[in-house]
Write a protein that holds these residues in place. Structure first.
Motif, PDB file in Angstrom:
ATOM      1  N   ALA A  56       0.832  -1.208   0.000  1.00  0.00           N
ATOM      2  CA  ALA A  56       0.000   0.000   0.000  1.00  0.00           C
ATOM      3  C   ALA A  56       0.866   1.258   0.000  1.00  0.00           C
ATOM      4  CB  ALA A  56      -0.930  -0.004   1.211  1.00  0.00           C
ATOM      5  N   ALA A  57       1.933   1.244   0.791  1.00  0.00           N
ATOM      6  CA  ALA A  57       2.835   2.397   0.832  1.00  0.00           C
ATOM      7  C   ALA A  57       3.472   2.627  -0.532  1.00  0.00           C
ATOM      8  CB  ALA A  57       3.909   2.180   1.892  1.00  0.00           C
ATOM      9  N   GLY A  58       3.927   1.547  -1.154  1.00  0.00           N
ATOM     10  CA  GLY A  58       4.523   1.668  -2.483  1.00  0.00           C
ATOM     11  C   GLY A  58       3.551   2.236  -3.498  1.00  0.00           C
ATOM     12  N   PHE A  59       2.330   1.729  -3.478  1.00  0.00           N
ATOM     13  CA  PHE A  59       1.302   2.239  -4.398  1.00  0.00           C
ATOM     14  C   PHE A  59       1.012   3.716  -4.131  1.00  0.00           C
ATOM     15  CE2 PHE A  59      -0.511  -2.194  -5.280  1.00  0.00           C
ATOM     16  CZ  PHE A  59      -0.067  -2.180  -6.593  1.00  0.00           C
ATOM     17  N   TYR A  60       0.850   4.071  -2.877  1.00  0.00           N
ATOM     18  CA  TYR A  60       0.486   5.449  -2.523  1.00  0.00           C
ATOM     19  C   TYR A  60       1.579   6.421  -2.978  1.00  0.00           C
ATOM     20  CZ  TYR A  60      -1.944   9.023   0.258  1.00  0.00           C
ATOM     21  OH  TYR A  60      -2.654  10.137   0.661  1.00  0.00           O
ATOM     22  N   ILE A  61       2.816   6.084  -2.687  1.00  0.00           N
ATOM     23  CA  ILE A  61       3.938   6.959  -3.043  1.00  0.00           C
ATOM     24  C   ILE A  61       4.057   7.111  -4.560  1.00  0.00           C
ATOM     25  CG2 ILE A  61       6.468   7.148  -2.980  1.00  0.00           C
ATOM     26  CD1 ILE A  61       6.298   5.781  -0.181  1.00  0.00           C
ATOM     27  N   HIS A  63      -5.676   4.645  -4.971  1.00  0.00           N
ATOM     28  CA  HIS A  63      -6.839   3.741  -5.059  1.00  0.00           C
ATOM     29  C   HIS A  63      -6.402   2.300  -4.831  1.00  0.00           C
ATOM     30  CE1 HIS A  63     -10.649   2.010  -6.397  1.00  0.00           C
ATOM     31  NE2 HIS A  63      -9.912   1.129  -7.049  1.00  0.00           N
ATOM     32  N   ASP A  64      -5.306   1.896  -5.461  1.00  0.00           N
ATOM     33  CA  ASP A  64      -4.816   0.524  -5.285  1.00  0.00           C
ATOM     34  C   ASP A  64      -4.386   0.292  -3.837  1.00  0.00           C
ATOM     35  OD1 ASP A  64      -5.237  -0.310  -7.919  1.00  0.00           O
ATOM     36  OD2 ASP A  64      -3.329   0.532  -8.574  1.00  0.00           O
ATOM     37  N   ALA A  65      -3.782   1.319  -3.221  1.00  0.00           N
ATOM     38  CA  ALA A  65      -3.378   1.201  -1.818  1.00  0.00           C
ATOM     39  C   ALA A  65      -4.587   0.953  -0.931  1.00  0.00           C
ATOM     40  CB  ALA A  65      -2.657   2.481  -1.378  1.00  0.00           C
ATOM     41  N   ARG A  66      -5.614   1.754  -1.110  1.00  0.00           N
ATOM     42  CA  ARG A  66      -6.818   1.616  -0.276  1.00  0.00           C
ATOM     43  C   ARG A  66      -7.545   0.299  -0.553  1.00  0.00           C
ATOM     44  NH1 ARG A  66      -7.031   7.308  -1.416  1.00  0.00           N
ATOM     45  NH2 ARG A  66      -6.748   8.505   0.514  1.00  0.00           N
ATOM     46  N   LEU A  67      -7.537  -0.134  -1.799  1.00  0.00           N
ATOM     47  CA  LEU A  67      -8.215  -1.375  -2.159  1.00  0.00           C
ATOM     48  C   LEU A  67      -7.628  -2.553  -1.372  1.00  0.00           C
ATOM     49  CD1 LEU A  67      -9.169  -2.452  -5.753  1.00  0.00           C
ATOM     50  CD2 LEU A  67      -8.147  -4.084  -4.176  1.00  0.00           C
ATOM     51  N   LEU A  84      -7.086   0.531   6.653  1.00  0.00           N
ATOM     52  CA  LEU A  84      -7.122   1.923   6.208  1.00  0.00           C
ATOM     53  C   LEU A  84      -6.548   2.888   7.234  1.00  0.00           C
ATOM     54  CD1 LEU A  84     -10.586   1.921   4.404  1.00  0.00           C
ATOM     55  CD2 LEU A  84      -8.321   2.071   3.353  1.00  0.00           C
ATOM     56  N   HIS A  85      -6.465   2.447   8.485  1.00  0.00           N
ATOM     57  CA  HIS A  85      -5.847   3.295   9.506  1.00  0.00           C
ATOM     58  C   HIS A  85      -4.365   3.530   9.203  1.00  0.00           C
ATOM     59  CE1 HIS A  85      -5.254   5.309  13.264  1.00  0.00           C
ATOM     60  NE2 HIS A  85      -4.413   4.397  13.714  1.00  0.00           N
ATOM     61  N   PHE A  86      -3.775   2.634   8.428  1.00  0.00           N
ATOM     62  CA  PHE A  86      -2.368   2.801   8.038  1.00  0.00           C
ATOM     63  C   PHE A  86      -2.162   4.127   7.309  1.00  0.00           C
ATOM     64  CE2 PHE A  86       0.936   2.308   4.741  1.00  0.00           C
ATOM     65  CZ  PHE A  86       2.045   2.127   5.562  1.00  0.00           C
ATOM     66  N   ILE A  87      -3.084   4.457   6.424  1.00  0.00           N
ATOM     67  CA  ILE A  87      -2.973   5.724   5.699  1.00  0.00           C
ATOM     68  C   ILE A  87      -3.164   6.899   6.642  1.00  0.00           C
ATOM     69  CG2 ILE A  87      -4.043   7.176   3.929  1.00  0.00           C
ATOM     70  CD1 ILE A  87      -4.574   4.647   2.319  1.00  0.00           C
ATOM     71  N   GLU A  88      -4.145   6.815   7.528  1.00  0.00           N
ATOM     72  CA  GLU A  88      -4.387   7.906   8.464  1.00  0.00           C
ATOM     73  C   GLU A  88      -3.192   8.114   9.391  1.00  0.00           C
ATOM     74  OE1 GLU A  88      -6.908   9.913   8.081  1.00  0.00           O
ATOM     75  OE2 GLU A  88      -7.412   8.638   6.375  1.00  0.00           O
ATOM     76  N   LEU A  89      -2.603   7.017   9.832  1.00  0.00           N
ATOM     77  CA  LEU A  89      -1.472   7.078  10.751  1.00  0.00           C
ATOM     78  C   LEU A  89      -0.251   7.719  10.088  1.00  0.00           C
ATOM     79  CD1 LEU A  89      -0.850   6.119  13.680  1.00  0.00           C
ATOM     80  CD2 LEU A  89       0.017   3.997  12.687  1.00  0.00           C
ATOM     81  N   ASN A  90      -0.121   7.521   8.777  1.00  0.00           N
ATOM     82  CA  ASN A  90       1.061   7.979   8.057  1.00  0.00           C
ATOM     83  C   ASN A  90       0.755   9.037   6.988  1.00  0.00           C
ATOM     84  OD1 ASN A  90       3.370   5.972   8.901  1.00  0.00           O
ATOM     85  ND2 ASN A  90       1.571   4.686   8.561  1.00  0.00           N
ATOM     86  N   ARG A  91      -0.432   9.634   7.051  1.00  0.00           N
ATOM     87  CA  ARG A  91      -0.867  10.501   5.948  1.00  0.00           C
ATOM     88  C   ARG A  91       0.126  11.627   5.655  1.00  0.00           C
ATOM     89  NH1 ARG A  91      -5.221  11.179   3.022  1.00  0.00           N
ATOM     90  NH2 ARG A  91      -6.490   9.794   4.309  1.00  0.00           N
ATOM     91  N   GLU A  92       0.603  12.298   6.693  1.00  0.00           N
ATOM     92  CA  GLU A  92       1.531  13.422   6.459  1.00  0.00           C
ATOM     93  C   GLU A  92       2.733  12.971   5.648  1.00  0.00           C
ATOM     94  OE1 GLU A  92       4.328  16.663   8.851  1.00  0.00           O
ATOM     95  OE2 GLU A  92       3.135  15.214   9.992  1.00  0.00           O
TER      96      GLU A  92
END
Length: 201
Positions: free
Chosen positions: A119-124, A129-133, A142-150
């Protein structure tokens, strides 16, 4: 296009180092969201591995779009057991500083499991969308994104690996300075309390 699956190939080399009941990579494989690769089998996309010499960055977006993303599922404590030469890739990448949200290593830096790494690789690389999927398959995902959003948003705005590392280091220096300031303030409060107790005694 099937939006219930990632829009590019997703794969992993799995060396069975973790508990199969908890392994997010094995779960993704059972759900047909990740393809397991054999040792010796090549992958032409970006590969997330502790052997990487540079961080994944938006500069890898074209590689991921054309050939996909892969993760090496192994324990950092047992990397000497992995036949690295047989799974070598021209696009080996490291993940920059991020914090885990999985139940086993919650809050620990760098202790990401397979789905978090992918997910991190996709997001960066601009594929949120693929990360969240992938993350949405897990109750905590999905908390992973919130925890690391910045950090994820900052990394996703970088031009290349050097900028990603620069952003990472700036962030870590800031956090270190904030913690030092907080400790100094707390220490000052304790000293005030000690002086107050001395006057009162």
């Amino acid at each position: 296009m099937d939006r219930t699956k990632p829009s590019v190939p997703v794969a992993m080399w799995d060396f069975d180092h973790c508990d199969p009941k908890r392994c997010s990579g094995k779960k993704l494989e059972r759900w047909h969201l990740v393809r397991r690769l054999r040792v010796g089998q090549r992958f032409r996309g970006a590969v997330l591995t502790p052997q990487g010499k540079q961080a994944i960055s938006p500069a890898d977006a074209g590689i991921v779009a054309a050939h996909g993303l892969c993760v090496v599922d192994c324990s950092w404590a047992r990397t000497d057991e992995v036949p690295w030469k047989k799974i070598a890739s021209p696009h080996e990448r490291l993940l920059p500083y991020l914090v885990a949200s999985n139940p086993v290593n919650y809050g620990k830096p760098y202790k990401l499991n397979c789905v978090e790494a992918l997910a991190a690789g996709f997001y960066i690389c601009g594929r949120a969308h693929d990360a969240r999927l992938l993350l949405a398959k897990f109750s905590w995902g999905l908390h992973f994104i919130e925890l690391n959003r910045e950090l994820l948003d900052l990394y996703a705005q970088c031009a290349d690996s050097k900028e990603v590392i620069a952003v990472q280091n700036t962030y870590l220096n800031r956090v270190t300075a904030e913690r030092a300031t907080s400790r100094a303030v707390d220490s000052g409060d304790e000293e005030d309390c000690d002086r107050h107790r001395s006057r009162s005694s």
